[in-house]
Design a protein around this motif. Structure first.
Motif, PDB file in Angstrom:
ATOM      1  N   ASP A 152       4.034  -1.159  -1.264  1.00  0.00           N
ATOM      2  CA  ASP A 152       4.981  -0.806  -0.209  1.00  0.00           C
ATOM      3  C   ASP A 152       4.547  -1.271   1.176  1.00  0.00           C
ATOM      4  OD1 ASP A 152       6.555   0.411  -2.134  1.00  0.00           O
ATOM      5  OD2 ASP A 152       5.638   2.368  -1.844  1.00  0.00           O
ATOM      6  N   VAL A 153       3.355  -1.887   1.261  1.00  0.00           N
ATOM      7  CA  VAL A 153       2.897  -2.446   2.532  1.00  0.00           C
ATOM      8  C   VAL A 153       3.792  -3.651   2.849  1.00  0.00           C
ATOM      9  CG1 VAL A 153       0.968  -3.639   3.642  1.00  0.00           C
ATOM     10  CG2 VAL A 153       0.535  -1.644   2.220  1.00  0.00           C
ATOM     11  N   PRO A 154       4.212  -3.815   4.115  1.00  0.00           N
ATOM     12  CA  PRO A 154       5.099  -4.943   4.451  1.00  0.00           C
ATOM     13  C   PRO A 154       4.503  -6.295   4.042  1.00  0.00           C
ATOM     14  CG  PRO A 154       4.882  -3.434   6.314  1.00  0.00           C
ATOM     15  CD  PRO A 154       3.903  -2.978   5.266  1.00  0.00           C
ATOM     16  N   GLU A 155       5.362  -7.224   3.626  1.00  0.00           N
ATOM     17  CA  GLU A 155       4.912  -8.536   3.161  1.00  0.00           C
ATOM     18  C   GLU A 155       4.202  -9.324   4.254  1.00  0.00           C
ATOM     19  OE1 GLU A 155       4.729  -9.735   0.034  1.00  0.00           O
ATOM     20  OE2 GLU A 155       5.427  -7.742  -0.512  1.00  0.00           O
ATOM     21  N   ASP A 156       4.503  -9.050   5.525  1.00  0.00           N
ATOM     22  CA  ASP A 156       3.871  -9.803   6.614  1.00  0.00           C
ATOM     23  C   ASP A 156       2.562  -9.171   7.091  1.00  0.00           C
ATOM     24  OD1 ASP A 156       4.978  -7.582   7.871  1.00  0.00           O
ATOM     25  OD2 ASP A 156       5.937  -8.728   9.462  1.00  0.00           O
ATOM     26  N   TRP A 157       2.133  -8.095   6.427  1.00  0.00           N
ATOM     27  CA  TRP A 157       0.850  -7.463   6.753  1.00  0.00           C
ATOM     28  C   TRP A 157      -0.272  -8.417   6.390  1.00  0.00           C
ATOM     29  CZ3 TRP A 157      -3.215  -5.952   3.472  1.00  0.00           C
ATOM     30  CH2 TRP A 157      -4.162  -5.086   4.022  1.00  0.00           C
ATOM     31  N   VAL A 158      -1.347  -8.394   7.208  1.00  0.00           N
ATOM     32  CA  VAL A 158      -2.514  -9.227   6.921  1.00  0.00           C
ATOM     33  C   VAL A 158      -3.764  -8.364   6.923  1.00  0.00           C
ATOM     34  CG1 VAL A 158      -1.502 -11.353   7.843  1.00  0.00           C
ATOM     35  CG2 VAL A 158      -2.841  -9.862   9.353  1.00  0.00           C
ATOM     36  N   CYS A 159      -4.807  -8.864   6.297  1.00  0.00           N
ATOM     37  CA  CYS A 159      -6.091  -8.162   6.256  1.00  0.00           C
ATOM     38  C   CYS A 159      -6.551  -7.880   7.681  1.00  0.00           C
ATOM     39  CB  CYS A 159      -7.122  -9.035   5.529  1.00  0.00           C
ATOM     40  SG  CYS A 159      -8.779  -8.316   5.513  1.00  0.00           S
ATOM     41  N   PRO A 160      -6.887  -6.627   7.987  1.00  0.00           N
ATOM     42  CA  PRO A 160      -7.304  -6.287   9.350  1.00  0.00           C
ATOM     43  C   PRO A 160      -8.668  -6.850   9.728  1.00  0.00           C
ATOM     44  CG  PRO A 160      -7.486  -4.372   7.925  1.00  0.00           C
ATOM     45  CD  PRO A 160      -6.812  -5.457   7.126  1.00  0.00           C
ATOM     46  N   VAL A 161      -9.433  -7.325   8.753  1.00  0.00           N
ATOM     47  CA  VAL A 161     -10.762  -7.879   9.038  1.00  0.00           C
ATOM     48  C   VAL A 161     -10.708  -9.391   9.249  1.00  0.00           C
ATOM     49  CG1 VAL A 161     -13.097  -8.197   8.132  1.00  0.00           C
ATOM     50  CG2 VAL A 161     -11.935  -6.003   7.826  1.00  0.00           C
ATOM     51  N   CYS A 162     -10.066 -10.107   8.288  1.00  0.00           N
ATOM     52  CA  CYS A 162     -10.122 -11.569   8.356  1.00  0.00           C
ATOM     53  C   CYS A 162      -8.765 -12.240   8.560  1.00  0.00           C
ATOM     54  CB  CYS A 162     -10.800 -12.135   7.109  1.00  0.00           C
ATOM     55  SG  CYS A 162      -9.800 -12.029   5.606  1.00  0.00           S
ATOM     56  N   GLY A 163      -7.675 -11.458   8.503  1.00  0.00           N
ATOM     57  CA  GLY A 163      -6.352 -12.033   8.728  1.00  0.00           C
ATOM     58  C   GLY A 163      -5.724 -12.702   7.515  1.00  0.00           C
ATOM     59  N   ALA A 164      -6.336 -12.517   6.334  1.00  0.00           N
ATOM     60  CA  ALA A 164      -5.772 -13.112   5.122  1.00  0.00           C
ATOM     61  C   ALA A 164      -4.437 -12.462   4.779  1.00  0.00           C
ATOM     62  CB  ALA A 164      -6.745 -12.929   3.947  1.00  0.00           C
ATOM     63  N   PRO A 165      -3.500 -13.239   4.241  1.00  0.00           N
ATOM     64  CA  PRO A 165      -2.200 -12.671   3.863  1.00  0.00           C
ATOM     65  C   PRO A 165      -2.314 -11.723   2.675  1.00  0.00           C
ATOM     66  CG  PRO A 165      -2.332 -14.970   3.199  1.00  0.00           C
ATOM     67  CD  PRO A 165      -3.582 -14.678   3.986  1.00  0.00           C
ATOM     68  N   LYS A 166      -1.295 -10.919   2.501  1.00  0.00           N
ATOM     69  CA  LYS A 166      -1.271  -9.903   1.448  1.00  0.00           C
ATOM     70  C   LYS A 166      -1.488 -10.494   0.053  1.00  0.00           C
ATOM     71  CE  LYS A 166       1.702  -6.208  -0.267  1.00  0.00           C
ATOM     72  NZ  LYS A 166       3.018  -5.587  -0.197  1.00  0.00           N
ATOM     73  N   ASP A 167      -1.045 -11.733  -0.164  1.00  0.00           N
ATOM     74  CA  ASP A 167      -1.188 -12.330  -1.500  1.00  0.00           C
ATOM     75  C   ASP A 167      -2.632 -12.720  -1.840  1.00  0.00           C
ATOM     76  OD1 ASP A 167      -1.507 -14.681  -0.040  1.00  0.00           O
ATOM     77  OD2 ASP A 167       0.281 -15.646  -0.838  1.00  0.00           O
ATOM     78  N   GLN A 168      -3.543 -12.537  -0.895  1.00  0.00           N
ATOM     79  CA  GLN A 168      -4.958 -12.805  -1.154  1.00  0.00           C
ATOM     80  C   GLN A 168      -5.707 -11.553  -1.616  1.00  0.00           C
ATOM     81  OE1 GLN A 168      -6.553 -15.926  -1.089  1.00  0.00           O
ATOM     82  NE2 GLN A 168      -4.382 -16.495  -1.061  1.00  0.00           N
ATOM     83  N   PHE A 169      -4.981 -10.479  -1.871  1.00  0.00           N
ATOM     84  CA  PHE A 169      -5.567  -9.235  -2.351  1.00  0.00           C
ATOM     85  C   PHE A 169      -5.360  -9.093  -3.854  1.00  0.00           C
ATOM     86  CE2 PHE A 169      -5.597  -8.444   2.062  1.00  0.00           C
ATOM     87  CZ  PHE A 169      -6.416  -7.352   2.322  1.00  0.00           C
ATOM     88  N   GLU A 170      -6.341  -8.492  -4.516  1.00  0.00           N
ATOM     89  CA  GLU A 170      -6.171  -8.182  -5.933  1.00  0.00           C
ATOM     90  C   GLU A 170      -6.626  -6.767  -6.203  1.00  0.00           C
ATOM     91  OE1 GLU A 170     -10.117 -10.324  -7.760  1.00  0.00           O
ATOM     92  OE2 GLU A 170      -8.325 -11.534  -7.549  1.00  0.00           O
ATOM     93  N   LYS A 171      -6.083  -6.205  -7.283  1.00  0.00           N
ATOM     94  CA  LYS A 171      -6.396  -4.826  -7.640  1.00  0.00           C
ATOM     95  C   LYS A 171      -7.896  -4.679  -7.901  1.00  0.00           C
ATOM     96  CE  LYS A 171      -3.393  -2.760 -10.254  1.00  0.00           C
ATOM     97  NZ  LYS A 171      -2.647  -2.173 -11.394  1.00  0.00           N
TER      98      LYS A 171
END
Length: 52
Positions: A32-51
């Motif tokens: 539910d986090v917005p698609e335009d959210w980025v990592c607060p540390v490095c600025g990576a886009p949401k699609d760079q996260f994994e479970k």
């Protein structure tokens, strides 16, 4: 709720904490986090996260 880790820097998004600096309230599931959210540390886009 599942935690998600940034594959670039290792930051862990914890839904129990959210990301208040980016207006993501505590209790917000990663899905539910917005698609335009980025990592607060490095600025990576949401699609760079994994479970975790």
């Amino acid at each position: 709720m599942d935690k998600y880790v940034c594959t670039i820097c290792g930051y862990v998004y914890d839904p129990a904490e959210g990301d208040p600096d980016s207006d993501v309230a505590a209790g917000t599931k990663f899905e539910d986090v917005p698609e335009d959210w980025v990592c607060p540390v490095c600025g990576a886009p949401k699609d760079q996260f994994e479970k975790e």
